[in-house]
Design an enzyme around this catalytic site. Structure first.
Site, PDB file in Angstrom:
ATOM      1  CE1 TYR A 231       5.125   6.307   4.900  1.00 21.52           C
ATOM      2  CE2 TYR A 231       6.234   7.120   6.853  1.00 21.52           C
ATOM      3  CZ  TYR A 231       5.720   7.344   5.606  1.00 21.52           C
ATOM      4  OH  TYR A 231       5.808   8.598   5.051  1.00 21.52           O
TER       5      TYR A 231
ATOM      6  CG  HIS B  73       0.136   8.950   4.024  1.00 21.91           C
ATOM      7  ND1 HIS B  73       0.658   7.779   4.501  1.00 21.91           N
ATOM      8  CD2 HIS B  73       1.186   9.593   3.434  1.00 21.91           C
ATOM      9  CE1 HIS B  73       1.949   7.698   4.204  1.00 21.91           C
ATOM     10  NE2 HIS B  73       2.285   8.783   3.560  1.00 21.91           N
TER      11      HIS B  73
END
Length: 249
Positions: free
Chosen positions: A31, A86
């Protein structure tokens, strides 16, 4: 904190959430906003031990331990509460020994995975010394991955729901709107409550203070069995055990 750029917008969103009573902040190396999350936490005045911080290993990198160290520096904390892979890029098992090492070194209190389907979970569990505690996946009435939920329950993992609103796509659905009207609630609150009725942790996301506050207003009502059944019927995955409709890497 997905799709929230590093900088004032991210700092404000996290700060507002903490002011409104949120105590779980979910970010990720991919992110690019861990530094802002850490800044907001420090500026909030909320004690570190009161906030549950999740970050995620970016599997395009090589070493979960090295990347965890970098995440801690950016966040400005000594430890995260949850560190998860992730997505299963390169296969579901190669990074897990590094995740276990990060746990042993005290960089994380717990470790898990994200976007892992039933097959991925079985492969990891078969080789793991420490079983993942969580599988974070897209989960909502339209992505009601029943077989994956059942596998998590059988294996003692928690399924955690992200994109409970379908990034906003599901808010205008007629069934959701009808149930919301009947309950005197918003569509977002109904979709979040659907997850809570299943005892699942759920991660809403917004950068607008009024929406952050709205998303927190889900603990003083319940959905009827009829409403839950109507929402269940919206599933478009046929109760899949897959976490993803397609790979994005």
């Amino acid at each position: 904190m997905w799709q929230v750029p590093d900088g004032p917008q991210c700092v404000d969103a996290v700060r507002w959430a903490l002011e409104l009573g949120y105590r779980h902040i979910d970010t990720a190396q991919a992110y690019g906003n861990e530094a802002s999350v850490g800044q907001a936490l420090r500026e909030s005045g909320v004690a570190r031990e009161e906030v549950f911080i999740t970050t995620k290993f970016y599997p395009a990198q090589k070493d979960p331990v090295v990347e965890a160290e970098r995440s801690l520096r950016r966040l400005g904390v000594d430890q995260v509460d949850l560190y998860i892979i992730h997505w299963p890029q390169g296969g579901p098992t190669w990074a897990w020994p590094g995740m276990e090492r990060a746990l042993q070194l005290g960089y994380a209190r717990s470790i898990g995975v994200s976007n892992f389907g039933v097959r991925d979970l079985e492969l990891v569990i078969a080789r793991a010394d420490v079983t993942p505690v969580i599988d974070q996946v897209e989960f909502n009435p339209f992505s009601y991955r029943l077989a994956l939920l059942q596998k998590c329950e059988q294996r003692g993992l928690t399924l955690e729901a992200y994109s409970p609103l379908g990034t906003g796509r599901h808010l205008s659905n007629r069934t959701v709107a009808r149930i919301a009207q009947g309950a005197g609630r918003t569509a977002a609150q109904v979709l979040l409550r659907w997850c809570l009725e299943r005892n699942l942790p759920v991660i809403p996301k917004s950068t607008r203070r009024e929406r952050i506050e709205e998303n927190a207003g889900v603990f003083d009502f319940a959905l009827s069995e009829q409403d839950m059944a109507a929402l269940d019927e919206l599933d478009r995955t046929a109760g899949t055990g897959r976490a993803l409709e397609r790979e994005w890497w």
